[in-house]
Write a protein that holds these residues in place. Structure first.
Motif, PDB file in Angstrom:
ATOM      1  N   LYS A  91       0.819  -1.212   0.000  1.00 49.85           N
ATOM      2  CA  LYS A  91       0.000   0.000   0.000  1.00 49.85           C
ATOM      3  C   LYS A  91       0.855   1.265   0.000  1.00 49.85           C
ATOM      4  CE  LYS A  91      -1.460   0.257   4.919  1.00 49.85           C
ATOM      5  NZ  LYS A  91      -0.226  -0.226   5.501  1.00 49.85           N
ATOM      6  N   ASP A  92       2.063   1.181   0.587  1.00 50.28           N
ATOM      7  CA  ASP A  92       2.859   2.401   0.558  1.00 50.28           C
ATOM      8  C   ASP A  92       4.328   2.195   0.219  1.00 50.28           C
ATOM      9  OD1 ASP A  92       1.863   2.551   4.002  1.00 50.28           O
ATOM     10  OD2 ASP A  92       3.294   1.195   3.055  1.00 50.28           O
ATOM     11  N   ASP A  93       4.643   1.046  -0.372  1.00 49.15           N
ATOM     12  CA  ASP A  93       6.045   0.758  -0.655  1.00 49.15           C
ATOM     13  C   ASP A  93       6.194  -0.053  -1.937  1.00 49.15           C
ATOM     14  OD1 ASP A  93       8.541   1.287   0.337  1.00 49.15           O
ATOM     15  OD2 ASP A  93       8.208   0.215   2.223  1.00 49.15           O
ATOM     16  N   VAL A  94       7.382   0.000  -2.526  1.00 49.70           N
ATOM     17  CA  VAL A  94       7.701  -0.893  -3.641  1.00 49.70           C
ATOM     18  C   VAL A  94       8.969  -1.642  -3.232  1.00 49.70           C
ATOM     19  CG1 VAL A  94       8.167  -1.082  -6.112  1.00 49.70           C
ATOM     20  CG2 VAL A  94       6.742   0.787  -5.271  1.00 49.70           C
ATOM     21  N   LEU A  95       8.820  -2.943  -2.937  1.00 50.76           N
ATOM     22  CA  LEU A  95       9.938  -3.752  -2.442  1.00 50.76           C
ATOM     23  C   LEU A  95      10.427  -4.676  -3.538  1.00 50.76           C
ATOM     24  CD1 LEU A  95       8.163  -4.909   0.852  1.00 50.76           C
ATOM     25  CD2 LEU A  95       9.826  -3.042   0.662  1.00 50.76           C
ATOM     26  N   SER A  96      11.682  -5.130  -3.424  1.00 57.17           N
ATOM     27  CA  SER A  96      12.131  -6.105  -4.426  1.00 57.17           C
ATOM     28  C   SER A  96      12.960  -7.217  -3.822  1.00 57.17           C
ATOM     29  CB  SER A  96      12.908  -5.414  -5.555  1.00 57.17           C
ATOM     30  OG  SER A  96      13.944  -4.613  -5.048  1.00 57.17           O
ATOM     31  N   TYR A  97      12.825  -8.389  -4.441  1.00 53.45           N
ATOM     32  CA  TYR A  97      13.700  -9.519  -4.149  1.00 53.45           C
ATOM     33  C   TYR A  97      15.005  -9.281  -4.918  1.00 53.45           C
ATOM     34  CZ  TYR A  97       9.890 -12.402  -2.166  1.00 53.45           C
ATOM     35  OH  TYR A  97       8.891 -12.905  -1.387  1.00 53.45           O
ATOM     36  N   PRO A  98      16.077 -10.014  -4.586  1.00 53.17           N
ATOM     37  CA  PRO A  98      17.345  -9.842  -5.314  1.00 53.17           C
ATOM     38  C   PRO A  98      17.235 -10.202  -6.800  1.00 53.17           C
ATOM     39  CG  PRO A  98      17.691 -10.968  -3.224  1.00 53.17           C
ATOM     40  CD  PRO A  98      16.206 -10.908  -3.434  1.00 53.17           C
ATOM     41  N   THR A  99      18.236  -9.802  -7.557  1.00 53.28           N
ATOM     42  CA  THR A  99      18.260 -10.055  -9.000  1.00 53.28           C
ATOM     43  C   THR A  99      18.693 -11.489  -9.280  1.00 53.28           C
ATOM     44  OG1 THR A  99      18.864  -7.752  -9.332  1.00 53.28           O
ATOM     45  CG2 THR A  99      19.228  -9.248 -11.187  1.00 53.28           C
ATOM     46  N   VAL A 100      17.915 -12.174 -10.103  1.00 52.10           N
ATOM     47  CA  VAL A 100      18.250 -13.555 -10.465  1.00 52.10           C
ATOM     48  C   VAL A 100      18.584 -13.632 -11.954  1.00 52.10           C
ATOM     49  CG1 VAL A 100      16.718 -14.430  -8.662  1.00 52.10           C
ATOM     50  CG2 VAL A 100      15.874 -14.259 -11.023  1.00 52.10           C
ATOM     51  N   GLU A 101      19.193 -14.753 -12.312  1.00 49.58           N
ATOM     52  CA  GLU A 101      19.564 -14.997 -13.701  1.00 49.58           C
ATOM     53  C   GLU A 101      18.599 -16.030 -14.258  1.00 49.58           C
ATOM     54  OE1 GLU A 101      23.433 -16.744 -13.602  1.00 49.58           O
ATOM     55  OE2 GLU A 101      23.392 -17.394 -15.694  1.00 49.58           O
ATOM     56  N   THR A 102      18.021 -15.766 -15.421  1.00 50.60           N
ATOM     57  CA  THR A 102      17.123 -16.752 -16.009  1.00 50.60           C
ATOM     58  C   THR A 102      17.726 -17.271 -17.310  1.00 50.60           C
ATOM     59  OG1 THR A 102      15.831 -15.189 -17.335  1.00 50.60           O
ATOM     60  CG2 THR A 102      15.100 -15.536 -15.088  1.00 50.60           C
ATOM     61  N   VAL A 103      17.508 -18.552 -17.554  1.00 48.75           N
ATOM     62  CA  VAL A 103      17.995 -19.149 -18.802  1.00 48.75           C
ATOM     63  C   VAL A 103      16.783 -19.669 -19.560  1.00 48.75           C
ATOM     64  CG1 VAL A 103      19.457 -20.947 -19.813  1.00 48.75           C
ATOM     65  CG2 VAL A 103      20.166 -19.793 -17.696  1.00 48.75           C
ATOM     66  N   GLN A 104      16.573 -19.149 -20.757  1.00 44.49           N
ATOM     67  CA  GLN A 104      15.455 -19.562 -21.596  1.00 44.49           C
ATOM     68  C   GLN A 104      15.956 -20.526 -22.671  1.00 44.49           C
ATOM     69  OE1 GLN A 104      13.467 -17.339 -19.206  1.00 44.49           O
ATOM     70  NE2 GLN A 104      15.124 -16.282 -20.188  1.00 44.49           N
ATOM     71  N   GLU A 105      15.178 -21.559 -22.956  1.00 44.10           N
ATOM     72  CA  GLU A 105      15.483 -22.444 -24.077  1.00 44.10           C
ATOM     73  C   GLU A 105      14.236 -22.463 -24.949  1.00 44.10           C
ATOM     74  OE1 GLU A 105      18.396 -25.881 -23.187  1.00 44.10           O
ATOM     75  OE2 GLU A 105      16.467 -26.815 -23.597  1.00 44.10           O
ATOM     76  N   ASP A 106      14.378 -22.198 -26.227  1.00 48.14           N
ATOM     77  CA  ASP A 106      13.218 -22.055 -27.120  1.00 48.14           C
ATOM     78  C   ASP A 106      12.214 -21.065 -26.532  1.00 48.14           C
ATOM     79  OD1 ASP A 106      14.364 -24.032 -28.703  1.00 48.14           O
ATOM     80  OD2 ASP A 106      13.288 -25.634 -27.651  1.00 48.14           O
ATOM     81  N   SER A 107      12.712 -19.979 -25.961  1.00 49.19           N
ATOM     82  CA  SER A 107      11.880 -18.917 -25.373  1.00 49.19           C
ATOM     83  C   SER A 107      11.112 -19.348 -24.126  1.00 49.19           C
ATOM     84  CB  SER A 107      10.874 -18.353 -26.388  1.00 49.19           C
ATOM     85  OG  SER A 107      11.504 -17.439 -27.238  1.00 49.19           O
ATOM     86  N   ILE A 108      11.331 -20.578 -23.613  1.00 51.17           N
ATOM     87  CA  ILE A 108      10.683 -20.994 -22.361  1.00 51.17           C
ATOM     88  C   ILE A 108      11.717 -20.992 -21.250  1.00 51.17           C
ATOM     89  CG2 ILE A 108       9.401 -22.809 -21.146  1.00 51.17           C
ATOM     90  CD1 ILE A 108       8.453 -23.901 -23.699  1.00 51.17           C
ATOM     91  N   CYS A 109      11.327 -20.477 -20.104  1.00 51.82           N
ATOM     92  CA  CYS A 109      12.251 -20.453 -18.968  1.00 51.82           C
ATOM     93  C   CYS A 109      12.636 -21.894 -18.607  1.00 51.82           C
ATOM     94  CB  CYS A 109      11.584 -19.767 -17.782  1.00 51.82           C
ATOM     95  SG  CYS A 109      12.594 -19.815 -16.300  1.00 51.82           S
ATOM     96  N   LYS A 110      13.948 -22.142 -18.526  1.00 53.63           N
ATOM     97  CA  LYS A 110      14.413 -23.470 -18.157  1.00 53.63           C
ATOM     98  C   LYS A 110      15.004 -23.450 -16.743  1.00 53.63           C
ATOM     99  CE  LYS A 110      17.720 -27.026 -19.570  1.00 53.63           C
ATOM    100  NZ  LYS A 110      18.909 -27.301 -20.391  1.00 53.63           N
ATOM    101  N   LEU A 111      15.902 -22.503 -16.493  1.00 53.70           N
ATOM    102  CA  LEU A 111      16.616 -22.447 -15.216  1.00 53.70           C
ATOM    103  C   LEU A 111      16.598 -21.044 -14.631  1.00 53.70           C
ATOM    104  CD1 LEU A 111      19.677 -24.501 -16.427  1.00 53.70           C
ATOM    105  CD2 LEU A 111      18.472 -25.028 -14.299  1.00 53.70           C
ATOM    106  N   VAL A 112      16.615 -20.976 -13.314  1.00 54.39           N
ATOM    107  CA  VAL A 112      16.776 -19.689 -12.627  1.00 54.39           C
ATOM    108  C   VAL A 112      17.865 -19.853 -11.576  1.00 54.39           C
ATOM    109  CG1 VAL A 112      15.668 -18.000 -11.089  1.00 54.39           C
ATOM    110  CG2 VAL A 112      14.376 -18.972 -12.997  1.00 54.39           C
ATOM    111  N   TYR A 113      18.849 -18.975 -11.615  1.00 51.00           N
ATOM    112  CA  TYR A 113      19.928 -18.973 -10.626  1.00 51.00           C
ATOM    113  C   TYR A 113      19.744 -17.772  -9.711  1.00 51.00           C
ATOM    114  CZ  TYR A 113      22.209 -22.349 -13.706  1.00 51.00           C
ATOM    115  OH  TYR A 113      22.498 -23.457 -14.466  1.00 51.00           O
ATOM    116  N   ALA A 114      19.611 -18.041  -8.419  1.00 51.16           N
ATOM    117  CA  ALA A 114      19.364 -16.957  -7.466  1.00 51.16           C
ATOM    118  C   ALA A 114      20.429 -17.001  -6.361  1.00 51.16           C
ATOM    119  CB  ALA A 114      17.975 -17.111  -6.851  1.00 51.16           C
TER     120      ALA A 114
END
Ligand code: ATP
Ligand code: MG
Ligand code: MG
Length: 383
Positions: free
Chosen positions: A198-221
């Motif tokens: 309601k009064d803030d914009v929070l974020s999780y850390p930045t992760v790396e995503t790996v797409q194969e054929d445009s579909i997300c395959k892996l996420v490294y966090a």
């Protein structure tokens, strides 16, 4: 005082199912609008669910009557129905945010006004080869032809390598509203989950995503070998982009990290997102927990969004045979530190997301070593 609020969810796929898991732990009743045996309904027994589609106005109206807050696990919903019920029930995020975001071209036109960096793009109005050829002259080849609407998992994208590809591209995406994007020569794809309260914009850390054929395959966090300055820059960009929209809840922000270390927006989803699944095991509050808290105005300590242990998420995607995904899950049972999530979607199809596995480790290297045999199995069964 805790008042046992009821949340209505448009869509009962895997994202809705994981949202229900979080709601259940807080004694929050989640009423799901989807088909009878949808994955989210299978784990939630009460009489508040609605049978139908999130594209049917009457079903949305019916769901609105059952709850205090409405939210969506998917952006391709009937926002006119949401607009209508917004006078009687809280809709989070706002129907305006969902309407703008569900059209990728409108989303980008909106974000441009807020100075968000993104790939140069052009709208197609005639969808003719001549028009696309002229856009190709302006943007250069390769370029990405994209459907403005109903796009997911790359279904709606077509890489146009040269003028010769133009007829095939227009055929593949025929009858869809289109725009074209300049090619982004990225060295890595990044993603950040943003939580708008309601009064803030929070974020999780930045992760790396790996797409194969445009579909997300892996996420490294967290994202591997990315200096903190870039991690902070990507989070700041993601928060700034999400701040351009009204309403509360989780937003998934996909970005490109370019050769010169600049960060550019790929797209925003107005919902919980595949790139945030790692938060279930990796963080004190998962993206699903945070979404429920955000829409109900419950506290979200920023510290609870930090990564507790390096995490790797691997999607289990339908493969060559109807049971390929089960072979992956079976193998995952013997992987140390692996948490398995199967979505109970029924029939598998090549390219369909059937589940995911998250492995955490004391170091990213150890997590990589533990998950590698499973990645080998996935590569083996690919359709
Ligand atoms: P999602 O399932 O995330 O909703 P989507 O179907 O909406 O995906 P995008 O996120 O726009 O599609 O694109 C999918 C993938 O295609 C990106 O993650 C990226 O790998 C590639 N891609 C998209 N746009 C570009 C571009 N302009 N240049 C290069 N690659 C791109
Ligand atoms: Mg998308
Ligand atoms: Mg995407």
């Amino acid at each position: 005082m805790w008042n046992s609020p009821k949340v209505g969810i448009l869509g009962g796929g895997q994202l809705g199912r994981m949202l229900v898991e979080s709601a259940n732990r807080l004694n929050v009743q989640a009423n799901v609008l989807d088909a009878e045996n949808a994955p989210a309904k299978q784990i939630s027994f009460h009489d508040g669910h609605v049978t139908g589609s999130f594209k049917e106005p009457e079903a949305v109206r019916q769901l609105a009557k059952t709850c205090d807050v409405l939210t969506a696990e998917i952006e391709h919903v009937d926002t006119y129905a949401l607009e209508e019920v917004a006078s009687e029930v809280q809709v989070e995020p706002s129907w305006q945010a969902i309407r703008t975001i569900q059209n990728k071209f409108n989303q980008k036109e909106h974000l441009r006004k807020y100075g968000i960096p993104m790939a140069d793009h052009r709208e197609l109005v005639k969808n003719t080869p001549e028009e696309l050829a002229e856009i190709g002259e302006q943007l250069g080849f390769p370029m990405m032809l994209k459907s403005k609407t109903m796009a997911y998992d790359g279904r709606g994208n077509y890489r146009v390598n040269s003028k010769a590809d133009i007829p095939g591209a227009l055929e593949a995406l025929k009858d869809r509203p289109l725009y074209a994007e300049k090619w982004a020569y990225f060295k890595m794809e990044l993603a950040v989950m943003v939580i708008k309260t309601k009064d803030d914009v929070l974020s999780y850390p930045t992760v790396e995503t790996v797409q194969e054929d445009s579909i997300c395959k892996l996420v490294y966090a967290p994202a591997r070998n990315v200096p903190d300055a870039i991690n902070q820059k990507a989070q700041a960009l993601a928060r700034k982009a999400v701040a351009a929209f009204e309403g509360k809840g989780a937003f998934g922000v996909e970005m490109f990290l370019l050769e010169d270390n600049s960060v550019m927006l790929c797209e925003i989803a107005s919902r919980i997102h595949n790139s945030g699944h790692y938060t279930i095991e990796g963080c004190a509050l998962s993206q699903f927990d945070s979404h429920i808290r955000a829409i109900l105005d419950l506290p979200i300590p920023a510290k609870s969004l930090e990564i507790r242990q390096p995490s790797i998420m691997l999607n289990i995607i339908g493969g060559a045979t109807p049971d390929s995904h089960l072979k992956v899950a079976e193998h995952a049972l013997s992987i140390p530190n692996a948490s398995i999530h199967l979505y109970s979607k029924g029939a598998s199809k090549p390219g369909r997301k059937m589940g995911h596995v998250t492995v955490t480790g004391p170091t990213m290297h150890e997590a990589e070593t533990m998950i590698q045999p499973l990645i080998d199995v996935v590569d083996d069964i690919r359709a």
